[in-house]
Design a protein around this motif. Sequence first.
Motif, PDB file in Angstrom:
ATOM      1  N   GLN A   1      45.637  43.520  50.352  1.00 42.77           N
ATOM      2  CA  GLN A   1      45.207  43.055  51.685  1.00 42.77           C
ATOM      3  C   GLN A   1      45.803  42.055  52.398  1.00 42.77           C
ATOM      4  O   GLN A   1      46.132  41.858  53.486  1.00 42.77           O
ATOM      5  CB  GLN A   1      43.548  42.937  51.426  1.00 42.77           C
ATOM      6  N   VAL A   2      46.067  41.085  51.459  1.00 40.35           N
ATOM      7  CA  VAL A   2      46.684  39.711  51.854  1.00 40.35           C
ATOM      8  C   VAL A   2      48.268  39.973  52.456  1.00 40.35           C
ATOM      9  O   VAL A   2      48.593  39.474  53.479  1.00 40.35           O
ATOM     10  CB  VAL A   2      46.685  38.847  50.826  1.00 40.35           C
ATOM     11  N   LEU A   3      48.885  40.970  51.605  1.00 38.36           N
ATOM     12  CA  LEU A   3      50.246  41.005  52.075  1.00 38.36           C
ATOM     13  C   LEU A   3      50.264  41.975  53.178  1.00 38.36           C
ATOM     14  O   LEU A   3      51.087  41.827  54.130  1.00 38.36           O
ATOM     15  CB  LEU A   3      50.834  42.159  50.953  1.00 38.36           C
ATOM     16  N   ALA A   4      49.372  42.991  53.528  1.00 42.57           N
ATOM     17  CA  ALA A   4      49.298  43.557  54.756  1.00 42.57           C
ATOM     18  C   ALA A   4      49.112  42.865  56.170  1.00 42.57           C
ATOM     19  O   ALA A   4      49.746  42.851  57.000  1.00 42.57           O
ATOM     20  CB  ALA A   4      48.266  44.812  54.854  1.00 42.57           C
ATOM     21  N   LEU A   5      48.079  41.903  55.986  1.00 44.46           N
ATOM     22  CA  LEU A   5      47.836  40.818  57.000  1.00 44.46           C
ATOM     23  C   LEU A   5      48.851  39.923  57.245  1.00 44.46           C
ATOM     24  O   LEU A   5      49.382  39.503  58.560  1.00 44.46           O
ATOM     25  CB  LEU A   5      46.539  40.223  56.781  1.00 44.46           C
ATOM     26  N   LEU A   6      49.465  39.466  56.218  1.00 44.16           N
ATOM     27  CA  LEU A   6      50.777  38.630  56.465  1.00 44.16           C
ATOM     28  C   LEU A   6      51.807  39.541  57.130  1.00 44.16           C
ATOM     29  O   LEU A   6      52.374  38.828  58.044  1.00 44.16           O
ATOM     30  CB  LEU A   6      51.361  38.101  55.015  1.00 44.16           C
ATOM     31  N   ALA A   7      52.014  40.648  56.751  1.00 39.34           N
ATOM     32  CA  ALA A   7      53.132  41.326  57.473  1.00 39.34           C
ATOM     33  C   ALA A   7      52.837  41.664  58.760  1.00 39.34           C
ATOM     34  O   ALA A   7      53.805  41.703  59.746  1.00 39.34           O
ATOM     35  CB  ALA A   7      53.356  42.815  56.593  1.00 39.34           C
ATOM     36  N   LEU A   8      51.585  41.740  59.119  1.00 41.32           N
ATOM     37  CA  LEU A   8      51.134  41.918  60.697  1.00 41.32           C
ATOM     38  C   LEU A   8      51.113  40.571  61.342  1.00 41.32           C
ATOM     39  O   LEU A   8      50.590  40.666  62.629  1.00 41.32           O
ATOM     40  CB  LEU A   8      49.947  42.559  60.717  1.00 41.32           C
ATOM     41  N   GLY A   9      51.322  39.570  60.817  1.00 39.12           N
ATOM     42  CA  GLY A   9      51.763  38.235  61.618  1.00 39.12           C
ATOM     43  C   GLY A   9      50.549  37.286  61.478  1.00 39.12           C
ATOM     44  O   GLY A   9      50.555  36.436  62.150  1.00 39.12           O
ATOM     45  N   HIS A  10      49.538  37.741  60.791  1.00 41.16           N
ATOM     46  CA  HIS A  10      48.247  36.659  60.654  1.00 41.16           C
ATOM     47  C   HIS A  10      48.617  35.438  59.928  1.00 41.16           C
ATOM     48  O   HIS A  10      49.300  35.276  58.763  1.00 41.16           O
ATOM     49  CB  HIS A  10      46.913  37.487  60.132  1.00 41.16           C
ATOM     50  N   SER A  11      47.770  34.389  60.338  1.00 43.84           N
ATOM     51  CA  SER A  11      48.054  33.159  59.588  1.00 43.84           C
ATOM     52  C   SER A  11      46.991  32.944  58.613  1.00 43.84           C
ATOM     53  O   SER A  11      46.261  33.827  58.419  1.00 43.84           O
ATOM     54  CB  SER A  11      47.624  31.917  60.706  1.00 43.84           C
ATOM     55  N   SER A  12      47.155  32.230  57.549  1.00 41.26           N
ATOM     56  CA  SER A  12      46.372  31.831  56.397  1.00 41.26           C
ATOM     57  C   SER A  12      45.002  31.610  56.835  1.00 41.26           C
ATOM     58  O   SER A  12      43.885  32.117  56.367  1.00 41.26           O
ATOM     59  CB  SER A  12      46.700  30.810  55.825  1.00 41.26           C
ATOM     60  N   LYS A  13      44.435  30.942  58.045  1.00 37.66           N
ATOM     61  CA  LYS A  13      43.302  30.644  58.646  1.00 37.66           C
ATOM     62  C   LYS A  13      42.727  32.055  59.128  1.00 37.66           C
ATOM     63  O   LYS A  13      41.566  32.447  58.960  1.00 37.66           O
ATOM     64  CB  LYS A  13      43.360  29.641  59.772  1.00 37.66           C
ATOM     65  N   GLU A  14      43.693  32.957  59.487  1.00 37.70           N
ATOM     66  CA  GLU A  14      42.827  34.299  60.337  1.00 37.70           C
ATOM     67  C   GLU A  14      42.587  35.180  59.276  1.00 37.70           C
ATOM     68  O   GLU A  14      41.696  35.657  59.176  1.00 37.70           O
ATOM     69  CB  GLU A  14      44.156  34.872  61.388  1.00 37.70           C
ATOM     70  N   ILE A  15      43.382  35.303  58.113  1.00 33.96           N
ATOM     71  CA  ILE A  15      43.279  36.140  56.988  1.00 33.96           C
ATOM     72  C   ILE A  15      42.044  35.597  56.175  1.00 33.96           C
ATOM     73  O   ILE A  15      41.103  36.519  55.790  1.00 33.96           O
ATOM     74  CB  ILE A  15      44.531  35.921  55.988  1.00 33.96           C
TER      75      ILE A  15
END
Length: 228
Positions: free
Chosen positions: A171-185
Motif C-alpha cells: 500500500q505504501v509503495l503504491a501511494l509513494l509511486a503515485l506521488g503522495h507525501s508521507s503526511k498524505e499517506i
Amino acid sequence: MFDTNVAGRRQEIRVLLADDHAVLRAGLRALLEKEPGLVVVGEARSGSEAVALAKTTRPDVVLMDLAMPGKGGIEATRRIVGLGLGAKVLVLTALPQELQLSEALEAGASGFMQKVGPVEELTRAIRAVADDRLFLDEDAARLMVLLRYRKAGQVDDEKVTAGRLSDRERQVLALLALGHSSKEIGVKLSVSPRTVDEYRARLKDRLGLARRPELVRFALRTGIIAET
C-alpha cells in the motif's frame, strides 16, 4: 494508458494553467470552462509564477508546460508537490521523450500527455489525477512499456520480491509511486508520517529503489499499480 482505480470523485476540480503561451492558456481555459465540475482558478506564465499561484489558489490539478522561461516545469512541479497542499501536476508536452517522462515522474507529476490530445482525453486525465490516479497518454504509456520490457529479464525476479512485501508495504509503495507525501499517506492509511517514513526506508532497503520513476516502474511491472 495507465491509471489506478480509486473510488470517489470530487464534485469540483480546481485547475491552474501553467504555460508561457497566452493563446494556449486562453484556449485551455475556454475548453475547460465548458466542462462540468472543472474550474480554472488561475494562469501562470512561468514556473515561478505557477509555484506562487499554487500557494494562493490551492488548485487540485496544475496543467504544467515543461518548456517555460526561468524556472522550468520540472522544477516548478517539484516545488508545487513539495508544498504538501495536495495539488496534482499533469504535464502537457509537445513531444513526449523518455527523459522528460522520467524527470517529470521523479519531480512528482501524476500525469503526462501531449498538448495535441483531444479535449476528451485532457478532461479524463484531469479527473484521473484529481482522483489520485496516475495518467499516461498513449505515447507516454508506450515509453513506459519500452522501459519495462527493456529490463524484461528482471521482471520475474521483481515479482518474486514484490510477493514478499507485506500488504501494508505494498500500500505504501503504491501511494509513494503515485506521488503522495508521507503526511498524505499517513492520513489515507491512518498511521503517523513517521511510520510512513519507516516503511519508506524499509522499502528502499528491500528494493534498492529511492527515486519515484524507479518506484513507478517497479509498481507497474509487478502489478502493485494496476494497468488498465
